[in-house]
Motif scaffolding. Structure first.
Motif, PDB file in Angstrom:
ATOM      1  N   ILE A  42      -1.161  36.013 -26.464  1.00 41.07           N
ATOM      2  CA  ILE A  42      -0.066  35.024 -26.823  1.00 41.07           C
ATOM      3  C   ILE A  42       1.103  35.497 -25.786  1.00 41.07           C
ATOM      4  N   VAL A  43       1.588  34.756 -25.026  1.00 44.04           N
ATOM      5  CA  VAL A  43       2.766  35.062 -24.264  1.00 44.04           C
ATOM      6  C   VAL A  43       4.128  34.160 -24.996  1.00 44.04           C
ATOM      7  N   GLU A  44       4.681  34.906 -25.467  1.00 39.73           N
ATOM      8  CA  GLU A  44       5.859  34.232 -26.284  1.00 39.73           C
ATOM      9  C   GLU A  44       6.815  33.481 -25.267  1.00 39.73           C
ATOM     10  N   ARG A  45       7.212  34.174 -24.262  1.00 40.55           N
ATOM     11  CA  ARG A  45       8.273  33.223 -23.197  1.00 40.55           C
ATOM     12  C   ARG A  45       7.641  33.270 -21.996  1.00 40.55           C
ATOM     13  N   SER A  46       7.424  32.224 -21.352  1.00 39.89           N
ATOM     14  CA  SER A  46       6.743  32.229 -20.153  1.00 39.89           C
ATOM     15  C   SER A  46       7.448  31.078 -19.318  1.00 39.89           C
ATOM     16  N   ASN A  87      -4.725  37.829 -33.857  1.00 44.13           N
ATOM     17  CA  ASN A  87      -5.197  38.390 -32.450  1.00 44.13           C
ATOM     18  C   ASN A  87      -4.804  39.775 -32.279  1.00 44.13           C
ATOM     19  N   ASN A  88      -4.655  40.595 -33.191  1.00 42.86           N
ATOM     20  CA  ASN A  88      -4.658  41.883 -33.168  1.00 42.86           C
ATOM     21  C   ASN A  88      -3.344  42.450 -32.367  1.00 42.86           C
ATOM     22  N   GLY A  89      -2.296  41.449 -32.315  1.00 43.23           N
ATOM     23  CA  GLY A  89      -0.962  42.002 -31.549  1.00 43.23           C
ATOM     24  C   GLY A  89      -1.020  41.907 -30.078  1.00 43.23           C
ATOM     25  N   TYR A  90      -2.254  41.150 -29.685  1.00 37.63           N
ATOM     26  CA  TYR A  90      -2.371  40.918 -28.090  1.00 37.63           C
ATOM     27  C   TYR A  90      -1.387  39.887 -27.667  1.00 37.63           C
ATOM     28  N   ALA A  91      -0.033  40.207 -27.405  1.00 37.08           N
ATOM     29  CA  ALA A  91       0.782  39.515 -26.956  1.00 37.08           C
ATOM     30  C   ALA A  91       1.950  40.011 -26.010  1.00 37.08           C
ATOM     31  N   TYR A  92       2.470  39.394 -25.201  1.00 42.58           N
ATOM     32  CA  TYR A  92       3.661  39.724 -24.224  1.00 42.58           C
ATOM     33  C   TYR A  92       4.887  38.841 -24.960  1.00 42.58           C
ATOM     34  N   PRO A  93       5.892  39.685 -25.089  1.00 41.93           N
ATOM     35  CA  PRO A  93       7.041  39.135 -25.653  1.00 41.93           C
ATOM     36  C   PRO A  93       7.699  38.254 -24.856  1.00 41.93           C
TER      37      PRO A  93
END
Length: 93
Positions: A42-46, A87-93
Motif C-alpha cells: 500500500i503506497v499511501e501517497r503517490s 497486509n502486515n504493515g507493508y506500506a509506504y507513507p
C-alpha cells in the motif's frame, strides 16, 4: 519526419519511458513474505496514483477487485488501520 528525427525514435522513446515506469511500479508493488497477505504493498501517497488508476493501493485492489479505481482511496481511508493490519504493515507513507 518532424524535427529531422527518424520515425522509430518517436516510437522507441515513449515505449521505453512507459516500460520503465511500469517496471518500477511492478517491482515496488510486491515483496517476498511467508504470509501471502504481506506480499502486496500500500503506497499511501503517490504522485503517479492517477496515472496508474490508484494502483498504489494495490493491496486494497487485490482484496476488493470489483471496486472502481476511483473509489479505492476513500475505501482505503475509511478502513486504513484495518488494511494496514491485514497486509502486515507493508506500506509506504
Amino acid at each position: 519526419f518532424g524535427f529531422g528525427m527518424p520515425v522509430w525514435l518517436y516510437v522507441l522513446v515513449p515505449v521505453w519511458l512507459g516500460q520503465s515506469l511500469i517496471s518500477i511500479r511492478t517491482y515496488a508493488e510486491h515483496q517476498w513474505s511467508e504470509h501471502p497477505e504481506g506480499r502486496t504493498v500500500i503506497v499511501e501517497r503517490s504522485p503517479l496514483s492517477f496515472l496508474f488508476l490508484n494502483n498504489n493501493l494495490h493491496f486494497v485492489h487485490h482484496k476488493s477487485p470489483t471496486i472502481a479505481w476511483y473509489r479505492l482511496p476513500k475505501l482505503f481511508r475509511d478502513r486504513r488501520e484495518e488494511w494496514l493490519r491485514m497486509n502486515n504493515g507493508y506500506a509506504y507513507p
